[in-house]
Design an enzyme around this catalytic site. Structure first.
Site, short mmCIF file in Angstrom:
data_model
loop_
_atom_site.label_atom_id
_atom_site.label_comp_id
_atom_site.label_asym_id
_atom_site.label_seq_id
_atom_site.Cartn_x
_atom_site.Cartn_y
_atom_site.Cartn_z
N LEU A 239 0.86 -1.18 0.00
CA LEU A 239 0.00 0.00 0.00
C LEU A 239 0.90 1.24 0.00
O LEU A 239 1.12 1.88 1.02
CB LEU A 239 -0.93 -0.04 1.20
CG LEU A 239 -2.28 0.65 1.05
CD1 LEU A 239 -2.99 0.23 -0.23
CD2 LEU A 239 -3.17 0.35 2.24
N HIS A 240 1.40 1.57 -1.19
CA HIS A 240 2.43 2.60 -1.33
C HIS A 240 2.01 3.97 -0.78
O HIS A 240 2.62 4.50 0.15
CB HIS A 240 2.80 2.77 -2.81
CG HIS A 240 3.18 1.50 -3.51
ND1 HIS A 240 4.41 0.91 -3.36
CD2 HIS A 240 2.50 0.73 -4.39
CE1 HIS A 240 4.48 -0.17 -4.11
NE2 HIS A 240 3.33 -0.30 -4.75
N ASP A 241 1.00 4.56 -1.41
CA ASP A 241 0.71 5.97 -1.18
C ASP A 241 0.27 6.32 0.24
O ASP A 241 0.63 7.38 0.76
CB ASP A 241 -0.33 6.46 -2.19
CG ASP A 241 0.19 6.37 -3.62
OD1 ASP A 241 1.43 6.32 -3.80
OD2 ASP A 241 -0.61 6.36 -4.56
#
Length: 311
Positions: A239-241
């Site tokens: 879940l990068h952002d």
């Protein structure tokens, strides 16, 4: 007092969840949201911002669409990751409001000008809009507290062997941001690949049982499919952002180092690579706070806790 932030994003499943997390957090005051081309075309990412704010009943937040292509290159999109709409999976509402009649840079500049205190820019897509703002409004640099970006990596890329997607799309823009003299916080793949959401985490979010937590679970259902490919070696989906927002809320969840970062704009094999001077080899003074590790369980717990806001 809540921290004023400007969110520039290219939704995208993880961008959408970053919006959800930011707007569930009273510690943050989201002044405006601008869209960038990246995960999908500029028309689709703008529409996705409007759809998410309609879902969250936050149509009071000013929205504007940004640059339609990178500074010096043709646009690359990640439709293989995020689907035809950019937010494939759940049934999202149609927008019930329109964007501002101005560009992203104009809305950013207006927001900075009108703020009584410096604003934190959170940028979770390519850095095109932020670079255009910095170049066109040098008089507003002092109104920017810091720029928190999702992008780059100290090690392996996810779009090429050397480059992370957001930086690869517009490396010239990213280089402008890193060399601007404004404090930069970098959430790169070194940390975001550790912020994986497992299937049981998705079920935990679904069990919260409100409309927003259900949508988040459905976004993750779709996002997980792409990341099941064995080449990644992932247990779940990174879940990068939301790491950018989580760092603002709970910096103690993250391990960071202060280092100089440059962006390769010319390399035959390394275009878009973020070159992190980890061992202080260049003599350059650090220009970025670089995230290198995360308490994954603490990150998941934070997201689960904030999803209850939408009950």
């Amino acid at each position: 007092m809540a921290l004023p932030i400007l969110l520039d994003c290219d939704p995208g499943h993880d961008d959408a969840i970053a919006i959800v997390l930011a707007l569930a957090s009273p510690e943050l005051d989201v002044k405006a949201i601008t869209s960038s081309a990246g995960n999908q075309t500029p028309e689709k990412t703008l529409r996705n911002v409007l759809r998410m704010l309609t879902l969250l009943n936050r149509t009071d937040i000013p929205v504007a669409g940004g640059a339609v292509k990178p500074l010096m290159r043709e646009l690359i999109i990640a439709d293989n990751v995020h689907g035809e709409s950019g937010l494939d999976g759940p049934a999202l509402p149609e927008p019930t409001f329109a964007p501002q009649n101005c560009t992203a840079v104009e809305l950013m500049a207006k927001t900075l000008r009108e703020s009584a205190e410096p604003v934190t820019i959170v940028s979770t897509g390519p850095q095109t809009n932020v670079a255009l703002l910095l170049n066109s409004h040098p008089e507003l640099h002092s109104k920017i507290a810091r720029i928190v970006i999702m992008g780059g990596a100290m090690g392996l890329g996810n779009w090429t062997p050397a480059a992370e997607f957001n930086i690869y799309v517009d490396p010239e823009a990213a280089e402008i941001v890193f060399q601007s003299g404004i404090p930069v916080v970098m959430a790169g793949l070194d940390v975001t690949h550790k912020a994986q959401i497992h299937v049981e985490d998705t079920e935990r979010f679904r069990a919260i049982g409100n409309p927003v937590s259900t949508i988040v679970a459905e976004l993750l259902d779709f996002f997980l499919e792409y990341h099941k490919d064995e080449k990644w070696g992932f247990v779940g989906a990174p879940l990068h952002d939301p790491c950018t927002i989580a760092w603002l809320l709970k910096p103690e969840l993250f391990t960071t180092v202060e280092r100089w970062v440059g962006v390769e704009t010319q390399g035959k094999y390394t275009q878009g690579m973020t070159v992190v001077d980890y061992y202080y080899l260049t003599g350059n003074k650090p220009n970025a706070t670089v995230m290198v590790d995360v308490d994954r369980q603490g990150f998941v717990d934070l997201l689960a806790d904030r999803l209850k806001f939408y009950a």
